[in-house]
Design a protein around this motif. Structure first.
Motif, short mmCIF file in Angstrom:
data_model
loop_
_atom_site.label_atom_id
_atom_site.label_comp_id
_atom_site.label_asym_id
_atom_site.label_seq_id
_atom_site.Cartn_x
_atom_site.Cartn_y
_atom_site.Cartn_z
N THR A 44 0.84 -1.20 0.00
CA THR A 44 0.00 0.00 0.00
C THR A 44 0.87 1.24 0.00
OG1 THR A 44 -0.15 0.04 2.42
CG2 THR A 44 -1.90 -1.10 1.23
N SER A 66 -4.30 3.57 6.07
CA SER A 66 -3.80 2.56 5.13
C SER A 66 -3.49 1.27 5.86
CB SER A 66 -2.56 3.09 4.39
OG SER A 66 -1.56 3.49 5.31
N HIS A 67 -3.64 0.15 5.11
CA HIS A 67 -3.42 -1.16 5.73
C HIS A 67 -2.98 -2.15 4.66
CE1 HIS A 67 -3.73 -4.52 8.44
NE2 HIS A 67 -4.66 -5.10 7.71
N ALA A 68 -1.90 -2.87 4.95
CA ALA A 68 -1.42 -3.96 4.09
C ALA A 68 -1.45 -5.24 4.89
CB ALA A 68 0.00 -3.67 3.59
N ASN A 79 3.75 -1.21 3.87
CA ASN A 79 2.89 -0.03 3.87
C ASN A 79 3.76 1.22 3.90
OD1 ASN A 79 1.03 2.01 4.36
ND2 ASN A 79 -0.14 0.82 5.84
N ASN A 97 3.54 5.38 3.94
CA ASN A 97 2.59 6.44 4.26
C ASN A 97 3.30 7.79 4.21
OD1 ASN A 97 -0.12 7.20 5.26
ND2 ASN A 97 0.98 7.82 7.09
N ALA A 141 -1.47 3.86 9.92
CA ALA A 141 -0.85 2.99 8.91
C ALA A 141 -0.41 1.69 9.57
CB ALA A 141 0.33 3.68 8.25
N ALA A 166 0.71 -2.69 8.88
CA ALA A 166 1.08 -3.79 8.00
C ALA A 166 1.11 -5.07 8.83
CB ALA A 166 2.44 -3.54 7.35
N THR A 191 6.11 -0.98 7.96
CA THR A 191 5.38 0.27 7.77
C THR A 191 6.39 1.41 7.80
OG1 THR A 191 3.35 -0.56 8.79
CG2 THR A 191 3.63 1.82 8.71
#
Length: 406
Positions: free
Chosen positions: A88, A118-120, A143, A145, A171, A173, A194
């Motif tokens: 992401t 955001s998130h992975a 991730n 950001n 954020a 991950a 992240t």
């Protein structure tokens, strides 16, 4: 050019991106070479608000989510390597500038608000099996950001200038393995990362005329392009604004605003009693990376086994205020500066930055490596970006020629 009075003082943008790959229960994937499963979500918004109304507001919200999920009972059998990758990228760059078209407006305010999420996620469920005959197995969540938010307000003779920034971001991950993973000849890497490329906040408010403003004012007389634009504006837009100003009354505040011709000298005297600048910058940013081998995980590799979580952040927050004398280039030398009789400036900055990296091997998990078992969690800030860690996911499984995502 010339239509700045008609620019909207408020702008709102909301963006979202989501990508997901699910391998359901009962699915068998068999390849003589590699198996690559990847999801990438990229949400980026960059915009600015420039207002001459004395008020400007900008709001930006961006969400980005990517997930790769291998369901219970699914199997992957590769003759080469297996790569499970979620990526992401989430970016906000918002700038709000507020000024006045005429000096007779006493208050100038600029607000900027940003909201990023955001998130992975890469998961291998219990009961799933992954096998690489000659290569490695990589389960990676990454991730990135980036949030930059600023608000600037300025006026030559105003009573009060205010700049306010509120910024939030979240954020994460996650790389989770609960199933069976085997690399007959290679390594097994489970990693979540992240990285916050920037968490930047800037709130600025200024009353008066600084040294560089004076220099720009003098140099503008020699800017041929600017002079040409001004003449074109007077020829094309001038008649329209003059007509509108006449309709609403040229001596009213609205009429002066439309026409763009106020009385600077009158404003300087009317507002010289007080000048105040206020800025508020508030940032709340949370970053997390979680990697876990659950209690049902069975991981074996002829080479190494790496279980790593990493978070990187570099926060910057600034809140600045200025109160200076107003300055009129057209006035006589002795009367160009108009100082304030009373002045005050207040700057407030509050930042909360949470960064958490967690690497866990759950009770009951089995890990067997012919080489090294490496379990690590790193939370590093500010600006502590070891190059090998930042590049590790790319070097492992995200090269452009492999999956074409970068």
């Amino acid at each position: 050019e010339g239509l700045e009075a008609l620019r909207p003082p408020v702008s709102i943008e909301i963006l979202g991106a989501r990508a997901s790959v699910d391998v359901a229960a009962g699915v068998d994937l068999i390849a003589d070479a590699d198996v690559v499963i990847s999801a990438k979500a990229n949400s980026a918004e960059t915009f600015s608000v420039s207002s001459s109304f004395g008020f400007g507001l900008g709001y930006a919200r961006s969400t980005s989510e990517a997930s790769v999920a291998i369901g219970a009972g699914a199997s992957i059998d590769a003759g080469g390597s297996v790569q499970l990758v979620s990526l992401t990228d989430n970016t906000i760059e918002l700038g709000v500038e507020s000024s006045v078209r005429i000096d007779e407006l006493p208050v100038i305010v600029a607000f900027a608000i940003s909201d990023a999420h955001s998130h992975a996620s890469t998961t291998v469920a219990a009961g799933a099996t992954i096998h690489a005959a000659t290569g490695d197995v990589h389960a990676l969540a990454n991730n990135t950001n980036s949030v930059k938010t600023s608000a600037d307000s300025s006026g030559t003779y105003a009573l009060v200038a205010v700049g306010v920034v509120f910024s939030w971001s979240d954020a994460t991950a996650d790389a989770i393995v609960d199933g069976e993973v085997t690399a007959d000849q290679g390594d097994v890497v489970v990693m979540a990362q992240t990285a916050s490329a920037q968490d930047e906040i800037g709130a600025n408010a200024k009353i008066g005329t600084g040294f560089m403003d004076k220099v720009k004012s003098r140099l503008s007389k020699f800017d041929l392009v600017d002079q040409a634009k001004s003449k074109a504006n007077d020829a094309v837009v001038g008649p329209i604004t003059n007509w509108l100003a006449a309709k609403v009354g040229e001596n009213t505040l609205l009429g002066k605003f439309i026409k763009g011709e106020g009385d600077s000298k009158k404003a300087a005297q009317s507002f010289k009693g007080f000048g105040g600048s206020l800025t508020v910058g508030v940032g709340v940013h949370n970053n997390a990376a979680t990697v876990r081998l659950g209690g049902t995980a069975d991981v074996s590799a002829e080479g190494d086994v790496a279980v790593r979580a990493a978070v990187f952040d570099q926060p910057v927050i600034a809140s600045n205020t200025e109160v200076m004398p107003g300055w009129n280039a057209e006035a006589k030398k002795g009367a160009r500066n108009t100082p304030k009789q009373f002045a005050g400036a207040i700057s407030v900055a509050f930042g909360y930055y949470g960064n958490a990296a967690t690497a866990t091997i759950g009770a009951g998990a089995e890990v067997d490596a012919g080489g090294t078992i490496d379990v690590a969690a790193d939370a590093l800030l500010p600006n502590a970006f070891p190059l090998d860690l930042v590049k590790l996911p790319v070097e492992l499984a995200m090269s452009e020629d492999r999956i074409g995502l970068l």
